[in-house]
Design an enzyme around this catalytic site. Structure first.
Site, short mmCIF file in Angstrom:
data_model
loop_
_atom_site.label_atom_id
_atom_site.label_comp_id
_atom_site.label_asym_id
_atom_site.label_seq_id
_atom_site.Cartn_x
_atom_site.Cartn_y
_atom_site.Cartn_z
N HIS A 133 -38.48 -66.05 39.82
CA HIS A 133 -38.09 -64.65 40.01
C HIS A 133 -38.56 -64.19 41.39
O HIS A 133 -39.74 -63.91 41.60
CB HIS A 133 -38.68 -63.74 38.93
CG HIS A 133 -38.17 -62.33 39.02
ND1 HIS A 133 -37.05 -61.89 38.33
CD2 HIS A 133 -38.58 -61.26 39.74
CE1 HIS A 133 -36.83 -60.62 38.61
NE2 HIS A 133 -37.75 -60.21 39.46
N CYS A 134 -37.63 -64.13 42.31
CA CYS A 134 -37.93 -63.63 43.65
C CYS A 134 -36.62 -63.08 44.22
O CYS A 134 -35.55 -63.27 43.62
CB CYS A 134 -38.51 -64.73 44.53
SG CYS A 134 -37.53 -66.23 44.54
N HIS A 135 -36.73 -62.39 45.32
CA HIS A 135 -35.56 -61.73 45.92
C HIS A 135 -35.51 -61.99 47.42
O HIS A 135 -36.51 -62.38 48.02
CB HIS A 135 -35.64 -60.21 45.75
CG HIS A 135 -35.96 -59.72 44.38
ND1 HIS A 135 -35.04 -59.66 43.37
CD2 HIS A 135 -37.12 -59.24 43.85
CE1 HIS A 135 -35.62 -59.15 42.28
NE2 HIS A 135 -36.88 -58.90 42.55
N TYR A 154 -33.34 -47.42 46.77
CA TYR A 154 -34.48 -47.57 47.69
C TYR A 154 -34.02 -48.38 48.89
O TYR A 154 -33.05 -49.13 48.82
CB TYR A 154 -35.67 -48.25 47.00
CG TYR A 154 -35.42 -49.68 46.54
CD1 TYR A 154 -35.61 -50.77 47.40
CD2 TYR A 154 -34.99 -49.95 45.25
CE1 TYR A 154 -35.37 -52.08 46.98
CE2 TYR A 154 -34.75 -51.25 44.82
CZ TYR A 154 -34.95 -52.32 45.70
OH TYR A 154 -34.71 -53.60 45.29
N HIS A 172 -39.87 -59.70 32.97
CA HIS A 172 -41.22 -59.12 32.89
C HIS A 172 -41.62 -58.71 31.47
O HIS A 172 -42.18 -57.62 31.26
CB HIS A 172 -41.34 -57.91 33.84
CG HIS A 172 -40.68 -58.11 35.18
ND1 HIS A 172 -40.58 -59.34 35.81
CD2 HIS A 172 -40.06 -57.22 36.02
CE1 HIS A 172 -39.95 -59.19 36.97
NE2 HIS A 172 -39.60 -57.93 37.11
N ASP A 191 -42.00 -62.63 42.04
CA ASP A 191 -41.37 -61.32 42.30
C ASP A 191 -41.48 -60.92 43.78
O ASP A 191 -41.27 -59.76 44.13
CB ASP A 191 -41.92 -60.21 41.40
CG ASP A 191 -41.03 -58.97 41.43
OD1 ASP A 191 -39.80 -59.12 41.62
OD2 ASP A 191 -41.54 -57.84 41.30
N ASN A 243 -40.83 -51.89 45.39
CA ASN A 243 -41.25 -50.63 44.75
C ASN A 243 -42.67 -50.62 44.19
O ASN A 243 -42.96 -49.82 43.31
CB ASN A 243 -40.26 -50.23 43.63
CG ASN A 243 -38.86 -50.08 44.16
OD1 ASN A 243 -38.64 -49.35 45.10
ND2 ASN A 243 -37.90 -50.78 43.57
C1 0GY Z 1 -38.16 -56.61 40.13
C2 0GY Z 1 -38.47 -55.21 39.89
C3 0GY Z 1 -37.95 -54.13 40.50
C4 0GY Z 1 -36.81 -54.10 41.35
C5 0GY Z 1 -35.68 -54.80 41.18
O1 0GY Z 1 -33.54 -55.43 41.72
C6 0GY Z 1 -34.45 -54.65 41.97
O2 0GY Z 1 -34.36 -53.76 42.79
O3 0GY Z 1 -35.61 -55.72 40.26
C7 0GY Z 1 -38.61 -52.86 40.22
O4 0GY Z 1 -38.55 -51.94 41.06
O5 0GY Z 1 -39.23 -52.72 39.13
O6 0GY Z 1 -37.98 -57.36 39.19
O7 0GY Z 1 -38.02 -57.01 41.27
#
Ligand code: 0GY
Length: 292
Positions: free
Chosen positions: A27-29, A45, A177, A246, A251
Site C-alpha cells: 500500500h503506497c502511492h 487535497y 487499514h 502508505d 493527510n
Molecule cells: C491512504 C489514506 C488516505 C488517502 C488516500 O487516496 C487517498 O487520497 O487513500 C487518507 O487520507 O486517509 O490510504 O492513503
C-alpha cells in the site's frame, strides 16, 4: 501543495528488522509530479510531489522487492502517474486503479497490461463524494472479465451501512487499514467485532494491517494502541493480510513517520517468522503477481 501539508520523511532510517526476500510494500502511492501528471480538478487535497523515483528509492532503502501502488484520490480517475510508475518498474509493481463505469474495454486491457489488478472504491467523505451502489455495481461488471479484485476504504462507523453491498461482492475484497478502527475502544469490543465478523464470515475478504501512524491516538514512536488490533487480525487471518507503508502518507496531521521505523513495527504485529512470511511475501505475491 496545501498550506498545512506534511511532506514525507526526508531521510528515513534503514530498518533494524530485515524484511524477508520478496517482500511487497502493498500500500503506497505516487503523487505527480504535478508538472508532469496534474492533480485532478475535483481533488480534496493538494499534496507535495512524490514521484516514482522517490518511491523506488524508498523501496530499495527499506528492503522491499516490490510495490503495490494504489491510485490516490488527488489524481481522481486519471491513473496516468500510477500507470507510468508501473510501466517503469520492471514487473516489480502492481497497481490499484480508480475507474469510472464508462471506461472502455481497451483502456482496461491497457491497464491490465501495465500491471493493474484491482480497483479501489473509496467511501471516506473527506477524500471523495461516494456514489450510489449502482455506480459501483457497474464497475464490478466491467472488471469481472479481467479477474481483478476490489479494494475498499471506509471509516469504521460506515461499515454497517455498507455491509449488504460489500457482502454481495463475489470477487476478493481488500479492506484498507483494518476498516479504520477507533483504537481508543477495546480490540475485543463491539465495533471492531463487526469488522472481524466481516472477515470471519466472508472468506473472500482480506485486509491491510496498515497505518499505525494514521490510526494511533497514543502516538509515536510505539503506536502501542494499534498493536492489539493489528496483532489480532494477523493471528486470526494469517493468509488474508497485507502490509504497506502508505508512503507518502497523505493527510497526516500530527506527525510524519520515519518509514524505517514503520518497518520496525512489523514484528510487533506479526510475531512469528511464518506470519511475517505470509504477510510480507506469500499473500501479496499470490494476490498481485500469481493470480492476476
Ligand atoms: C491512504 C489514506 C488516505 C488517502 C488516500 O487516496 C487517498 O487520497 O487513500 C487518507 O487520507 O486517509 O490510504 O492513503
Amino acid at each position: 501543495m496545501d498550506a498545512n501539508w506534511l511532506s514525507f520523511h526526508p531521510n528515513p532510517s534503514k530498518p533494524t528488522f530485515v524484511l524477508p526476500p520478496g517482500s511487497v510494500d502493498a500500500h503506497c502511492h505516487v503523487f505527480g509530479p504535478g508538472g508532469q501528471f496534474p492533480f485532478a480538478p475535483e481533488r480534496k487535497y493538494t499534496p507535495c510531489d512524490a514521484g516514482k523515483d522517490q518511491l523506488f528509492a524508498l523501496r530499495d532503502l527499506l528492503g522491499f522487492e516490490k510495490n503495490v501502488i494504489v491510485q490516490a484520490t488527488c489524481h481522481g480517475s486519471d491513473n496516468s502517474a500510477m500507470l507510468d510508475a508501473l510501466r517503469c518498474a520492471n514487473n516489480r509493481a502492481r497497481g490499484v486503479a480508480t475507474i469510472r463505469p464508462d471506461i472502455s474495454r481497451s483502456e482496461l486491457d491497457e491497464m491490465h497490461e501495465a500491471g493493474v489488478r484491482a480497483v479501489r472504491f473509496n467511501y471516506v467523505r473527506r477524500l471523495v463524494d461516494p456514489e450510489p451502489d449502482a455506480y459501483y455495481h457497474r464497475i464490478v461488471e466491467k472488471i469481472a472479465p479481467l479477474g481483478w479484485h476490489i479494494v475498499v476504504y471506509f471509516e469504521a462507523a460506515d461499515l454497517a451501512e455498507r455491509w449488504s453491498f460489500f457482502t454481495s461482492l463475489t470477487s476478493r475484497v481488500v479492506v484498507d487499514h483494518m476498516g479504520r478502527p477507533d483504537v481508543s475502544k477495546p480490540a475485543d469490543g463491539a465495533d471492531f467485532e463487526l469488522f472481524l465478523r466481516l472477515m470471519r464470515e466472508h472468506e473472500n475478504f482480506w485486509t491491510k494491517v496498515t497505518c499505525p501512524e494514521r490510526l494511533t491516538i497514543s502516538g509515536p514512536p510505539g503506536y502501542d494502541d494499534v498493536v492489539p488490533f493489528a496483532r489480532r487480525v494477523v493471528e486470526e487471518f494469517p493468509d488474508r493480510v497485507l502490509w504497506g507503508t502508505d508512503w507518502p502518507h497523505p493527510n497526516l496531521k500530527g506527525h510524519m513517520p520515519d518509514d524505517g521505523k514503520l518497518v520496525d513495527f512489523i514484528p510487533r504485529i506479526a510475531r512469528t517468522e511464518e506470519q511475517q512470511q505470509k504477510l510480507l511475501v506469500e499473500n501479496p505475491t499470490r494476490l498481485y503477481w500469481e493470480e492476476g
